[in-house]
Motif scaffolding. Structure first.
Motif, PDB file in Angstrom:
ATOM      1  N   GLY A 273       0.707  -1.090   0.028  1.00 28.75           N
ATOM      2  CA  GLY A 273      -0.043   0.077   0.081  1.00 28.75           C
ATOM      3  C   GLY A 273       0.937   1.252  -0.132  1.00 28.75           C
ATOM      4  O   GLY A 273       0.456   2.483   0.284  1.00 28.75           O
ATOM      5  N   ALA A 274       2.100   1.077  -0.331  1.00 22.44           N
ATOM      6  CA  ALA A 274       2.874   2.268  -0.386  1.00 22.44           C
ATOM      7  C   ALA A 274       2.602   3.274  -1.519  1.00 22.44           C
ATOM      8  O   ALA A 274       2.513   2.877  -2.627  1.00 22.44           O
ATOM      9  CB  ALA A 274       4.349   1.709  -0.261  1.00 22.44           C
ATOM     10  N   ASP A 275       2.913   4.571  -1.114  1.00 26.07           N
ATOM     11  CA  ASP A 275       2.831   5.522  -2.431  1.00 26.07           C
ATOM     12  C   ASP A 275       4.521   5.827  -2.681  1.00 26.07           C
ATOM     13  O   ASP A 275       4.618   6.116  -3.845  1.00 26.07           O
ATOM     14  CB  ASP A 275       2.580   6.863  -1.649  1.00 26.07           C
ATOM     15  CG  ASP A 275       0.861   6.864  -1.234  1.00 26.07           C
ATOM     16  OD1 ASP A 275       0.035   6.571  -2.037  1.00 26.07           O
ATOM     17  OD2 ASP A 275       0.707   7.049   0.137  1.00 26.07           O
ATOM     18  N   VAL A 276       5.264   5.666  -1.970  1.00 30.80           N
ATOM     19  CA  VAL A 276       6.598   5.983  -2.390  1.00 30.80           C
ATOM     20  C   VAL A 276       7.722   5.022  -1.462  1.00 30.80           C
ATOM     21  O   VAL A 276       7.297   4.695  -0.284  1.00 30.80           O
ATOM     22  CB  VAL A 276       7.053   7.558  -1.921  1.00 30.80           C
ATOM     23  CG1 VAL A 276       8.642   7.563  -2.167  1.00 30.80           C
ATOM     24  CG2 VAL A 276       6.166   8.456  -2.746  1.00 30.80           C
ATOM     25  N   VAL A 277       8.844   4.546  -2.107  1.00 36.91           N
ATOM     26  CA  VAL A 277       9.648   3.745  -1.435  1.00 36.91           C
ATOM     27  C   VAL A 277      10.989   4.414  -1.512  1.00 36.91           C
ATOM     28  O   VAL A 277      11.296   4.718  -2.958  1.00 36.91           O
ATOM     29  CB  VAL A 277       9.707   2.392  -1.730  1.00 36.91           C
ATOM     30  CG1 VAL A 277       9.728   1.979  -3.214  1.00 36.91           C
ATOM     31  CG2 VAL A 277      10.944   1.290  -1.011  1.00 36.91           C
TER      32      VAL A 277
ATOM     33  N   THR B  82       9.866  -5.635  -6.318  1.00 36.70           N
ATOM     34  CA  THR B  82       8.601  -5.924  -5.408  1.00 36.70           C
ATOM     35  C   THR B  82       7.663  -4.844  -5.518  1.00 36.70           C
ATOM     36  O   THR B  82       6.450  -5.045  -5.304  1.00 36.70           O
ATOM     37  CB  THR B  82       9.457  -6.040  -4.183  1.00 36.70           C
ATOM     38  OG1 THR B  82      10.239  -7.120  -3.924  1.00 36.70           O
ATOM     39  CG2 THR B  82       8.287  -6.448  -3.071  1.00 36.70           C
ATOM     40  N   ALA B  83       8.088  -3.588  -5.763  1.00 32.72           N
ATOM     41  CA  ALA B  83       7.129  -2.370  -5.615  1.00 32.72           C
ATOM     42  C   ALA B  83       6.254  -2.470  -6.742  1.00 32.72           C
ATOM     43  O   ALA B  83       6.485  -2.999  -7.957  1.00 32.72           O
ATOM     44  CB  ALA B  83       7.919  -1.117  -5.951  1.00 32.72           C
ATOM     45  N   ALA B  84       4.978  -2.146  -6.352  1.00 35.87           N
ATOM     46  CA  ALA B  84       3.877  -1.986  -7.432  1.00 35.87           C
ATOM     47  C   ALA B  84       4.185  -0.963  -8.497  1.00 35.87           C
ATOM     48  O   ALA B  84       4.937  -0.039  -8.411  1.00 35.87           O
ATOM     49  CB  ALA B  84       2.643  -1.829  -6.701  1.00 35.87           C
ATOM     50  N   ALA B  85       3.331  -1.113  -9.711  1.00 30.00           N
ATOM     51  CA  ALA B  85       3.728  -0.176 -10.676  1.00 30.00           C
ATOM     52  C   ALA B  85       3.224   1.319 -10.468  1.00 30.00           C
ATOM     53  O   ALA B  85       3.722   2.503 -10.597  1.00 30.00           O
ATOM     54  CB  ALA B  85       2.919  -0.461 -11.983  1.00 30.00           C
ATOM     55  N   THR B  86       2.306   1.477  -9.415  1.00 28.68           N
ATOM     56  CA  THR B  86       1.794   2.745  -9.014  1.00 28.68           C
ATOM     57  C   THR B  86       2.729   3.382  -7.734  1.00 28.68           C
ATOM     58  O   THR B  86       2.619   4.466  -7.345  1.00 28.68           O
ATOM     59  CB  THR B  86       0.282   2.440  -8.518  1.00 28.68           C
ATOM     60  OG1 THR B  86       0.364   1.765  -7.410  1.00 28.68           O
ATOM     61  CG2 THR B  86      -0.459   2.390  -9.600  1.00 28.68           C
ATOM     62  N   THR B  87       3.926   2.655  -7.213  1.00 28.94           N
ATOM     63  CA  THR B  87       4.630   3.185  -6.317  1.00 28.94           C
ATOM     64  C   THR B  87       5.879   3.723  -6.846  1.00 28.94           C
ATOM     65  O   THR B  87       6.726   3.220  -7.576  1.00 28.94           O
ATOM     66  CB  THR B  87       4.875   1.957  -5.322  1.00 28.94           C
ATOM     67  OG1 THR B  87       3.835   1.225  -4.655  1.00 28.94           O
ATOM     68  CG2 THR B  87       5.878   2.394  -4.242  1.00 28.94           C
TER      69      THR B  87
ATOM     70  N   LEU C  99       5.375  15.540  -1.427  1.00 27.67           N
ATOM     71  CA  LEU C  99       4.721  14.941  -0.245  1.00 27.67           C
ATOM     72  C   LEU C  99       4.450  15.719   0.826  1.00 27.67           C
ATOM     73  O   LEU C  99       3.902  15.145   1.799  1.00 27.67           O
ATOM     74  CB  LEU C  99       5.754  13.610   0.052  1.00 27.67           C
ATOM     75  CG  LEU C  99       6.027  12.600  -1.013  1.00 27.67           C
ATOM     76  CD1 LEU C  99       6.827  11.496  -0.285  1.00 27.67           C
ATOM     77  CD2 LEU C  99       4.548  11.986  -1.490  1.00 27.67           C
ATOM     78  N   GLY C 100       4.910  17.044   0.713  1.00 23.30           N
ATOM     79  CA  GLY C 100       4.779  17.866   1.673  1.00 23.30           C
ATOM     80  C   GLY C 100       4.135  19.485   1.254  1.00 23.30           C
ATOM     81  O   GLY C 100       3.367  19.400   0.464  1.00 23.30           O
ATOM     82  N   THR C 101       4.831  20.345   1.993  1.00 28.19           N
ATOM     83  CA  THR C 101       4.306  21.808   1.497  1.00 28.19           C
ATOM     84  C   THR C 101       5.091  22.262   0.305  1.00 28.19           C
ATOM     85  O   THR C 101       4.458  23.229  -0.206  1.00 28.19           O
ATOM     86  CB  THR C 101       4.717  22.706   2.603  1.00 28.19           C
ATOM     87  OG1 THR C 101       6.219  22.692   2.674  1.00 28.19           O
ATOM     88  CG2 THR C 101       4.180  22.308   4.126  1.00 28.19           C
ATOM     89  N   GLY C 102       5.990  21.397  -0.360  1.00 29.00           N
ATOM     90  CA  GLY C 102       6.662  21.751  -1.201  1.00 29.00           C
ATOM     91  C   GLY C 102       8.188  22.571  -0.910  1.00 29.00           C
ATOM     92  O   GLY C 102       8.750  23.081  -1.893  1.00 29.00           O
TER      93      GLY C 102
END
Length: 384
Positions: A288-292, A315-320, A378-381
């Protein structure tokens, strides 16, 4: 407008050799990610290794357990103390074989490649079997031995016999005299547990690319020694009726240590990074990771051939999104894209000496992780 869900960030680096352990690198990346993504972000730390040096420490960090010790012997039969580990649930044990048969332990004397054996590694394995584990992860890099794993089995109670039925030694120079194998004294649990061997090379047991020819000289073997060792390993494979095992990729790792374990105990050889990543739950963490964020000391073409970065990207999904942080980045943007990497960042802030980078590695890893996370939005930029 609904509020976006906090990001899920997995940090799963290898060690930065000479600079930061995998656990230290993971903690630094997590701090950098947290500075940008905020406290609401879910950050999972999974320090990794490729089955070589540092694997024991990486596994202990993930398991949250402390190293255990046992009285063993080094590659020349001298007493030593070796560390090993057991998972928190008590089911899995890990051995870093070099704790007993490593080159550093025998660096104080002249090399003895024909005498060196893995009996001390067998003593570590016996401690794990006595503790009741159901699986043993055997990491075999950095060995001073070329004994085909015979010493390890001897440490578990196997007797190797010559033509007259007398016990033989188990050093590489003794292998050619072995004519029989008595397993009646084998540890009662040795064949009942699951054995997985971490290998990081694809060399077969014998021949021009075999254990003796390729790695023997690194262990002090002369050309004559190499011929003796290669012949002994081939002979042991015949005695064990394991010629097919001997020809398989990886059997030549660590002086042929997998040979006897595969032939007698049904052990399975696994790429080291894959073994570690599976054991610590990387597939589940990445689901379920967005970023690794992963990384190592140097990102180059070898990183994509069975190392930690390779295991993570596969191992990471194509969307990660997969981001590499390294001491040095030697792959260009096109190579990174072709490999399925989102981006790669060097921790060097500019021209720098290696010693300076090593001394300040954790801070630089943290800062680079913050920069990467900010660039990914991933944050405020703003940089953390």
């Amino acid at each position: 407008m609904s509020t976006p869900a906090p990001p899920v960030i997995v940090v799963a680096p290898d060690s930065f050799k000479g600079s930061a352990s995998a656990a230290q690198a993971a903690a630094a990346m997590a701090r950098g990610a947290r500075a940008v993504a905020g406290d609401a972000a879910r950050i999972i730390e999974l320090p990794l290794a490729d089955g070589g040096e540092g694997t024991l420490d990486a596994m202990l960090a993930v398991w949250g357990t402390e190293p255990l010790t046992v009285d063993a012997t080094d590659a020349l039969g001298r007493p030593c103390t070796a560390r090993y580990g057991i998972s928190a649930d008590g089911t899995t044990g890990i051995i870093e074989a070099a704790e007993a048969n490593g080159l550093p332990q025998v660096s104080d004397v002249d090399p003895q490649p024909l005498a060196a054996d893995t009996r001390g590694v067998g003593r570590i394995a016996a401690a794990l079997l006595d503790a009741g584990v159901q699986e043993i992860l055997l990491c075999i890099g950095g060995s001073a031995t070329t004994d085909g794993g015979a010493g390890l089995l001897a440490g578990l109670g196997v007797r190797f016999l010559d033509a007259g039925g007398h016990r033989t030694g188990t050093g590489g120079g003794d292998l050619a005299s072995i004519e029989g194998v008595d397993v009646s004294g084998l540890h009662a649990r040795a064949a009942a547990v699951r054995w997985r061997i971490a290998v990081d090379v694809d060399n077969p047991l014998c021949g021009p690319r075999g254990a003796a020819a390729v790695f023997g000289p690194q262990k002090g073997a002369s050309p004559e020694d190499v011929a003796t060792l290669d012949g002994g390993l081939a002979h042991l494979a015949r005695v064990l009726r394991a010629e097919e095992v001997a020809a398989s990729p990886g059997c030549g790792a660590a002086g042929g240590m997998p040979l006897a374990l595969v032939a007698v105990l049904g052990a399975v050889m696994v790429p080291g990074a894959e073994l570690v990543s599976t054991a610590v739950g990387l597939p589940q963490a990445l689901a379920g990771a967005d970023v690794v964020l992963t990384g190592e000391g140097r990102l180059d073409s070898q990183s994509l051939g069975g190392k930690v970065v390779d295991a993570v990207r596969r191992t990471a999904a194509a969307t990660t999104r997969v981001v590499v942080i390294a001491g040095a980045v030697q792959l260009d943007a096109a190579a990174c894209r072709d490999a399925g990497l989102t981006a790669a960042f060097s921790i060097a802030p500019g021209p720098a000496e290696l010693a300076g980078l090593q001394a300040d590695a954790e801070r630089l890893i943290e800062d680079t992780a913050a920069q990467a996370c900010a660039a990914l939005g991933l944050g405020t930029g703003r940089c953390g």
